[in-house]
Design a protein around this motif. Sequence first.
Motif, PDB file in Angstrom:
ATOM      1  N   LEU A  90       0.741  -1.384  -0.262  1.00 56.82           N
ATOM      2  CA  LEU A  90       0.083   0.063  -0.110  1.00 56.82           C
ATOM      3  C   LEU A  90       0.945   1.786   0.031  1.00 56.82           C
ATOM      4  O   LEU A  90       0.191   2.218  -0.960  1.00 56.82           O
ATOM      5  CB  LEU A  90      -1.158   0.407   1.494  1.00 56.82           C
ATOM      6  N   PRO A  91       1.837   1.687   0.568  1.00 53.86           N
ATOM      7  CA  PRO A  91       2.398   2.661   1.392  1.00 53.86           C
ATOM      8  C   PRO A  91       3.106   2.948  -0.651  1.00 53.86           C
ATOM      9  O   PRO A  91       3.430   4.172  -1.065  1.00 53.86           O
ATOM     10  CB  PRO A  91       3.498   2.726   1.736  1.00 53.86           C
ATOM     11  N   TRP A  92       3.799   1.861  -1.256  1.00 51.23           N
ATOM     12  CA  TRP A  92       4.503   1.488  -2.528  1.00 51.23           C
ATOM     13  C   TRP A  92       3.425   2.714  -3.631  1.00 51.23           C
ATOM     14  O   TRP A  92       3.681   3.421  -4.244  1.00 51.23           O
ATOM     15  CB  TRP A  92       4.633   0.443  -3.011  1.00 51.23           C
ATOM     16  N   LEU A  93       2.189   1.786  -3.206  1.00 49.82           N
ATOM     17  CA  LEU A  93       1.271   2.267  -4.495  1.00 49.82           C
ATOM     18  C   LEU A  93       0.619   3.938  -3.937  1.00 49.82           C
ATOM     19  O   LEU A  93       1.002   4.517  -5.149  1.00 49.82           O
ATOM     20  CB  LEU A  93      -0.048   1.553  -4.143  1.00 49.82           C
ATOM     21  N   GLU A  94       0.957   4.186  -3.039  1.00 52.18           N
ATOM     22  CA  GLU A  94       0.794   5.995  -2.881  1.00 52.18           C
ATOM     23  C   GLU A  94       1.504   6.825  -2.906  1.00 52.18           C
ATOM     24  O   GLU A  94       1.711   7.427  -3.407  1.00 52.18           O
ATOM     25  CB  GLU A  94       1.048   5.673  -1.089  1.00 52.18           C
ATOM     26  N   PHE A 110      -6.699   7.145  -0.212  1.00 49.23           N
ATOM     27  CA  PHE A 110      -7.726   7.025  -0.042  1.00 49.23           C
ATOM     28  C   PHE A 110      -8.303   6.343  -1.448  1.00 49.23           C
ATOM     29  O   PHE A 110      -9.240   5.654  -1.763  1.00 49.23           O
ATOM     30  CB  PHE A 110      -8.390   8.430  -0.943  1.00 49.23           C
ATOM     31  N   LEU A 111      -7.492   6.848  -3.081  1.00 51.20           N
ATOM     32  CA  LEU A 111      -7.416   6.416  -4.159  1.00 51.20           C
ATOM     33  C   LEU A 111      -7.431   5.265  -4.520  1.00 51.20           C
ATOM     34  O   LEU A 111      -8.008   4.420  -5.305  1.00 51.20           O
ATOM     35  CB  LEU A 111      -7.005   7.590  -5.065  1.00 51.20           C
ATOM     36  N   VAL A 112      -6.707   4.981  -3.378  1.00 49.02           N
ATOM     37  CA  VAL A 112      -6.465   3.280  -4.206  1.00 49.02           C
ATOM     38  C   VAL A 112      -6.738   2.088  -3.166  1.00 49.02           C
ATOM     39  O   VAL A 112      -7.830   1.207  -3.640  1.00 49.02           O
ATOM     40  CB  VAL A 112      -4.991   2.665  -3.583  1.00 49.02           C
ATOM     41  N   SER A 113      -7.847   2.535  -2.181  1.00 49.60           N
ATOM     42  CA  SER A 113      -8.967   2.305  -1.257  1.00 49.60           C
ATOM     43  C   SER A 113      -9.829   1.789  -2.438  1.00 49.60           C
ATOM     44  O   SER A 113     -10.541   0.954  -2.047  1.00 49.60           O
ATOM     45  CB  SER A 113      -8.956   2.725   0.377  1.00 49.60           C
ATOM     46  N   LEU A 114      -9.996   2.745  -2.842  1.00 57.87           N
ATOM     47  CA  LEU A 114     -11.427   3.229  -3.243  1.00 57.87           C
ATOM     48  C   LEU A 114     -11.937   1.992  -5.328  1.00 57.87           C
ATOM     49  O   LEU A 114     -12.238   1.530  -5.092  1.00 57.87           O
ATOM     50  CB  LEU A 114     -11.321   4.162  -4.044  1.00 57.87           C
ATOM     51  N   VAL A 152     -14.603   0.750   6.754  1.00 55.27           N
ATOM     52  CA  VAL A 152     -13.244   0.781   6.408  1.00 55.27           C
ATOM     53  C   VAL A 152     -13.011   0.561   5.345  1.00 55.27           C
ATOM     54  O   VAL A 152     -11.660   0.399   4.541  1.00 55.27           O
ATOM     55  CB  VAL A 152     -13.057  -0.296   7.496  1.00 55.27           C
ATOM     56  N   GLN A 153     -13.436   0.076   4.241  1.00 53.08           N
ATOM     57  CA  GLN A 153     -13.246  -0.476   2.550  1.00 53.08           C
ATOM     58  C   GLN A 153     -13.203   0.624   2.072  1.00 53.08           C
ATOM     59  O   GLN A 153     -12.616   0.315   0.557  1.00 53.08           O
ATOM     60  CB  GLN A 153     -14.961  -1.280   2.157  1.00 53.08           C
ATOM     61  N   SER A 154     -13.148   2.174   2.893  1.00 49.05           N
ATOM     62  CA  SER A 154     -13.498   3.540   1.703  1.00 49.05           C
ATOM     63  C   SER A 154     -12.299   3.741   2.452  1.00 49.05           C
ATOM     64  O   SER A 154     -11.807   5.335   2.191  1.00 49.05           O
ATOM     65  CB  SER A 154     -14.960   3.905   1.785  1.00 49.05           C
ATOM     66  N   MET A 155     -12.034   3.459   3.547  1.00 47.78           N
ATOM     67  CA  MET A 155     -10.505   4.227   4.187  1.00 47.78           C
ATOM     68  C   MET A 155      -9.415   3.762   3.265  1.00 47.78           C
ATOM     69  O   MET A 155      -8.871   2.858   2.938  1.00 47.78           O
ATOM     70  CB  MET A 155      -9.953   3.418   6.152  1.00 47.78           C
TER      71      MET A 155
END
Length: 395
Positions: A90-94, A110-114, A152-155
Amino acid sequence: MTDLETRAAPTRAGALRRAAPALAGYVAVRALGLLALFLWSAARDKSAYTLLTARWDALWYVRVAELGYGYEVRLANGDVHSNLAFFPLLPWLERLVAAVSPLSYADGGFLVSLVASLAAAWGIFAVADHVYGRRAGVCAVLLWAVLPVGIVQSMAYSESLFTALAAWALYAVLTGRWVTAGALALSAGLTRPVGLAVVAAVWVAAVASFVRERRAPGQDGPRVTAEPADRVRRVLGMALAPLGTAGYVLWVGHHTGKGPLGYLDVQAGWRNGFDGGYAFARFVAEKFTSFPSALAGAGLIVGVASVVWLYVTGVRQRQPLPLLVYTGVVTALALCASSYFGSKPRLLLPAFPLLLPLALALAKVRMRRSAAVLGSVAMASAVYGAFWLNGSGPP
């Protein structure tokens, strides 16, 4: 249904059209949850977006994306909270989103999670549709969406990303795409420690396939044969699957100088570990020392019993072996962790096969009735999510 079915999967366009009702319903439920959160937060003069992107674990992921590993917080009681506890995908994608756009690291999370939540919903549909049919697939996705902790799915957390990778890995196993399954298991292993569950599912399914091929005719069914190329792909999938988890854990051990078990020391600094559920049992028992906390204790017992019942029901309904292995490992790791008891509902989010018995039951009732049930639960979930995130929230 215990053996893997390797019937041809639909084309990508056809698969998307087939999943469209489930995805549309998922978007509607999540939009309702976000609307409730923004209205509730505005009434309390809070920023809903901050709650979604800049609290709890989301802050730790952003620090990894921005500063890399090595950040830690030393508490007064001697505990050391190190960001090495957080897996890197996740940090890599951020960091990638921030590098190619004007968005911040938090915006990227946030975008990755959406996007990942949509991919997870599609993957859940694909698995449920493959096992029980389209209507059960739609119900499974909507049930996952309306979970009380569904917000949490949107966090900017890793649950949606992990669930997407796990669901599609399981679908790849069920359809005999072993290299894809191994690559997705590798990625899941770079996302959360529970990536071990995906690895276990791939390995058990592959071993079971080899056993069926070696079975003599007449022993518990017909003998299964496979082309040599398929066996090679299966072995390659097995080889790829554990590389994500093993690679990060070994890197942490090397980075800390504490060897292969260094990651366990990092988790110990957070007072987290695996004790078979002893600490959680004590936590529940302590709830019964006073009132009204005893009501919370009773609720926890009912919740754990419900999870066990759903798993046992899945076994009785002969869910495919990879799903049972994956769900069993995710559930055991969530319930038997020795700390962060308030996080257990969140940690169970990736265990979506637990919902399949309920999805199958809903698929058998009239559509109007199932829609009414899911709509009512969605409203309650939206309100609870807004209340929860404005209060204690997910630690």
